[in-house]
Design a protein around this motif. Sequence first.
Motif, mmCIF file in Angstrom:
data_model
loop_
_atom_site.group_PDB
_atom_site.id
_atom_site.type_symbol
_atom_site.label_atom_id
_atom_site.label_comp_id
_atom_site.label_asym_id
_atom_site.label_seq_id
_atom_site.Cartn_x
_atom_site.Cartn_y
_atom_site.Cartn_z
ATOM 1 N N LYS A 116 34.046 1.734 19.966
ATOM 2 C CA LYS A 116 34.794 2.393 18.898
ATOM 3 C C LYS A 116 34.055 3.643 18.455
ATOM 4 C CE LYS A 116 37.792 0.899 16.497
ATOM 5 N NZ LYS A 116 39.238 1.241 16.439
ATOM 6 N N ALA A 117 34.769 4.736 18.333
ATOM 7 C CA ALA A 117 34.146 5.982 17.885
ATOM 8 C C ALA A 117 33.832 5.910 16.394
ATOM 9 C CB ALA A 117 35.083 7.157 18.166
ATOM 10 N N GLY A 118 32.757 6.564 16.002
ATOM 11 C CA GLY A 118 32.414 6.681 14.585
ATOM 12 C C GLY A 118 31.916 5.412 13.938
ATOM 13 N N GLU A 119 31.310 4.522 14.732
ATOM 14 C CA GLU A 119 30.843 3.251 14.161
ATOM 15 C C GLU A 119 29.528 3.396 13.409
ATOM 16 O OE1 GLU A 119 32.038 -0.613 16.350
ATOM 17 O OE2 GLU A 119 31.329 0.759 17.902
ATOM 18 N N GLY A 120 28.797 4.470 13.610
ATOM 19 C CA GLY A 120 27.512 4.615 12.939
ATOM 20 C C GLY A 120 26.381 4.112 13.811
ATOM 21 N N ASP A 121 25.300 3.712 13.167
ATOM 22 C CA ASP A 121 24.085 3.343 13.892
ATOM 23 C C ASP A 121 24.257 2.082 14.720
ATOM 24 O OD1 ASP A 121 22.781 5.516 12.679
ATOM 25 O OD2 ASP A 121 22.404 4.309 10.890
ATOM 26 N N PHE A 122 24.842 1.048 14.122
ATOM 27 C CA PHE A 122 25.008 -0.236 14.805
ATOM 28 C C PHE A 122 26.477 -0.446 15.159
ATOM 29 C CE2 PHE A 122 21.179 -0.816 12.226
ATOM 30 C CZ PHE A 122 20.282 -1.236 13.201
ATOM 31 N N CYS A 123 26.718 -0.953 16.342
ATOM 32 C CA CYS A 123 28.083 -1.142 16.830
ATOM 33 C C CYS A 123 28.592 -2.552 16.549
ATOM 34 C CB CYS A 123 28.137 -0.913 18.344
ATOM 35 S SG CYS A 123 27.506 0.668 18.888
ATOM 36 N N ASP A 124 29.885 -2.656 16.290
ATOM 37 C CA ASP A 124 30.613 -3.936 16.333
ATOM 38 C C ASP A 124 30.156 -4.956 15.304
ATOM 39 O OD1 ASP A 124 32.159 -3.029 18.509
ATOM 40 O OD2 ASP A 124 30.591 -3.621 19.914
ATOM 41 N N MET A 125 29.616 -4.523 14.177
ATOM 42 C CA MET A 125 29.174 -5.505 13.187
ATOM 43 C C MET A 125 30.347 -6.029 12.367
ATOM 44 S SD MET A 125 25.335 -4.375 12.102
ATOM 45 C CE MET A 125 24.763 -6.066 12.005
ATOM 46 N N ALA A 126 31.425 -5.257 12.263
ATOM 47 C CA ALA A 126 32.583 -5.697 11.483
ATOM 48 C C ALA A 126 33.693 -6.257 12.357
ATOM 49 C CB ALA A 126 33.119 -4.533 10.646
ATOM 50 N N GLY A 127 33.478 -6.335 13.664
ATOM 51 C CA GLY A 127 34.530 -6.832 14.531
ATOM 52 C C GLY A 127 34.030 -7.083 15.932
ATOM 53 N N ASN A 128 34.961 -7.222 16.851
ATOM 54 C CA ASN A 128 34.722 -7.571 18.251
ATOM 55 C C ASN A 128 34.321 -9.036 18.346
ATOM 56 O OD1 ASN A 128 35.107 -6.735 20.840
ATOM 57 N ND2 ASN A 128 33.116 -5.774 21.101
ATOM 58 N N ALA A 129 33.041 -9.369 18.280
ATOM 59 C CA ALA A 129 32.629 -10.779 18.261
ATOM 60 C C ALA A 129 31.901 -11.087 16.964
ATOM 61 C CB ALA A 129 31.725 -11.082 19.449
ATOM 62 N N MET A 130 32.167 -12.259 16.391
ATOM 63 C CA MET A 130 31.303 -12.753 15.323
ATOM 64 C C MET A 130 29.917 -12.976 15.924
ATOM 65 S SD MET A 130 33.770 -15.503 13.369
ATOM 66 C CE MET A 130 32.702 -15.682 11.957
ATOM 67 N N GLU A 131 28.913 -13.114 15.064
ATOM 68 C CA GLU A 131 27.557 -13.157 15.590
ATOM 69 C C GLU A 131 26.733 -14.285 14.970
ATOM 70 O OE1 GLU A 131 25.666 -9.323 15.351
ATOM 71 O OE2 GLU A 131 27.508 -8.280 15.916
ATOM 72 N N TRP A 132 26.054 -15.007 15.860
ATOM 73 C CA TRP A 132 25.040 -15.942 15.395
ATOM 74 C C TRP A 132 23.928 -15.161 14.692
ATOM 75 C CZ3 TRP A 132 26.065 -20.901 15.515
ATOM 76 C CH2 TRP A 132 26.785 -21.478 16.565
ATOM 77 N N VAL A 133 23.432 -15.698 13.594
ATOM 78 C CA VAL A 133 22.174 -15.227 13.032
ATOM 79 C C VAL A 133 21.207 -16.399 13.018
ATOM 80 C CG1 VAL A 133 23.149 -13.330 11.702
ATOM 81 C CG2 VAL A 133 22.986 -15.594 10.656
#
Length: 914
Positions: free
Chosen positions: A195-212
């Motif tokens: 996605k264009a214009g995502e900033g420093d980190f990609c896909d934190m608000a979408g695509n895949a949820m993430e384990w922490v």
Amino acid sequence: MKKIALFVISFACMWGCSSDMPLSGHGVEITVDSLQGMLHVNAAGAVAVLGTDEKVRSMDRPAMQAVFDYDFSLGRHEVTCGEFNAAMQPATGLSLNCADKNLPATSVTFYDAVLFANERSKLENFDTAYTYVGLTFDSQHHCTNIEGFAFRAETDAYRLPTEAEWVLAAKVGWNVANGWTAQNSDYKLHAVCGKAGEGDFCDMAGNAMEWVNDWLGEYTSGKFKNFVGAPDGGSLGQRVVKGGCYRNEASSIALYTRGDVYAVTSSTRADYVGFRLAFGAIPNPTWIVRGGVASESRVIPLANSSTIRALTGTYRSKLVFRNDVSKMLSFVDYSNGELSVVTLPGTEGAFHPDISPDGKLVAYCTGLESISGTSSLFVRSLRAGVDNNLAKLDVKSAAIPRWRILENGDTVIVYVSDAGNNKDDSAFLSASTWQVSFKNGKFGKPKKLFDGAYHGGISEDGTLSVTGSRLLRARVANSGSTVSKSARDIVWYGGDQACNVSLAKDSSKRTLFLDFSGKAGREFVGQKYNTHQRLLVADSTGKLVQTVAAPSGYTFDHTEWAGNGSTDIAVVTLVDANGSHTKIAVVSLRDSSIVEIAEGEELWHPALWAMRGVSITEDALLDADSAGVYMAPGLEIWHQALRPKMELFWNHYEELEYIFVGSSRVEDGLNPDLITAGYSLNMGHPLNSMDASFYLAENYAMNHAKNLKAIVFSLDIDLWGDRDDVTRTIFEGAPGYLYDKNHDFWKSGLPDAFVERVNGSYPSSDAYMINYRATRGFSSNDPISWGDPLVKVDSAWMDSKPDAVSWQLARLRRFLENAKERGLYVVGIIFPQNPQYSKTGSWGRYGPRRSEIPAILDSLNALKAEFDNFRLMNENKMGEHDYPNSMAMNTDHLARTGAVQITRRLDSLLKKLK
């Protein structure tokens, strides 16, 4: 900045970060990292706000502040399928089947993710952040359980980010509109950083949820430095997942959310959950334990319930010990499938705990062995959250309590008036040994047994008492009376120094103790050894009969026989070279093996209890590893929920008249206590399907519940896209179901020991076992509201699965025929969902299109007209129902208030059936 390692893993996709890209935001500076694919977060001094004070799920509130005094590195994007396979296929054999190597690696367990982090650390010559004792893999090479799992926060290594780290990085460029969500994803994953214009980190608000990295524990108001979550998973063993995914509505994605629709455990896998890596040590980490208390220390269970059962013969075992950092007692209940270390409030200053014969109480004192002076004796419940039933013995001094059952069946506590150095005869005999009964939460009248502080225990027949702390003393009587005038006080072990004395709690009269490398010990062992390096065992005459060496690099301390008749098992603390009591271990006197079961900073005075007389009856027809085993380590939440329900079924099938099967809508929506038509059980559970529901009804209820009148099931039309996949997942996952199938579901009759084996098999967590036993399977949840009408899948799924509905209708028809042959009624309930779905194109949470529902309802009504044993309760009515917000838990589940209404309507219907 970190120095780049000489050997770097080969990555499958490029990370498009250059030095001239915008690296900034919200007071947090982001810089290029020397580690490939990582950005450096200059976090020292920053604050991440976790949770919210809004009216949302309890797990997401209240708001709390996580303060950083360190920096860390974080992957610019989620780990890709190509990256994952490159490391894991040679290491564990796991290879994901991805359409594109640049897609996020999903359908991985939490344990898969941490093993990947370890692999990358090893490939780049770093230490590893995660340690363990043993690994369990499924048939596809996914890791489903790690025994003795521990996160070493202070290690400079690759790991998963903490929730606080994830939120701090995500908020820099947080913009849900720029994420891959249900609004723009076409309900599929996309290549990372697409996605264009995502900033420093990609896909934190979408695509895949993430384990922490965090266990899911409590939030609490306030500021906490270097927050790393809960020390363990509590009674449910839940993990935190962050961010949204391609299936989520943008309106449902928020920085504060940290879970999914259902409970997420370490073995959960979903095609929309992936992860990204972090790197760096976390100095002085802070955990938040139950009750919202911050702690910089934790205790890690190193052995699971199955390991303890192999040692004690039963899952019904408990460990209690003093945490010398918190100065309080903690315990682990191994009858809980999810192990959690629970601190007992109100036990400050507690020493020498001992567990009651029934495992429900713990006695302890405030004095230490070998230290003269007054000591108080207390008894309290051995349960989490209970501190208002403390009982104190009203005497001047009472030390080192030990439970004992007398020949007449009375339960008493033996104690001494002083536990000081016993080397001087006159001082020793000036103290005395006493016993006091304890019944209905109260102490009886103390009774003096004899002179001398024999705090090492009294034999079952009362003829032998022992004590240590400088000298190994024994009191030997000719008869079973503890007050025998013929008793002799003898010094054993040649007068050499001895301590940590414990008398066996069986009939063997063996004495366990440690020494200071005395002459008698050296001669028996045949070589020199250091203080406390050997565990020694003497017989009923004081003669040495056995010795066990401490593990390399450790010595023993705080040795005790395991309680309640667990023969040949001792529990000890292991002391490292620095003198720290870092581990608790079980020593088997049968083979001299030593099994480490807990790890911490300072763990003192362990007591291990096992339920007497619960070993499973042997039956030549039954396989102990399969019969009745409906749960095992690493299985998912549907197995967790079904395990106690299968126990309920087998213990009550003869009286069962109505059984409820289906999804979590049944589990949350039907309360058996409100059914007056007859005895009922709720067998609903998360992530179920109609085929799997019918599998339970046909193979268990229909075969064994001779008084069964009706089967109630959830008509989850929105879940009709799944056929029998769920059936295979559930009933091929735990050995007990396959064992039942291989024995034709015991149609010819149950073996005598079968129900006993079910009751004694591997348990679910307390949250399931205790709650469902009390409610006959009903999950009572607080009302919140219907909330937003969330659509989790593409509501047009009927286009890609054109025969799904016809398959489900045919399956329902076969079930109705089967039930009619047996004279059984069938009630199908279409549970209410968010009425706001009427303003969307979707019928419910999982589709299908609203325009497709009338034809399905017509088909259901046709079956109703054809089968006179079929009743249909349409409580949804295309959203035009009478279940307001005050009756809802979330967008497609009723709360307990809604369960009252729908259950009473069902009860009225059941009463009318003839």
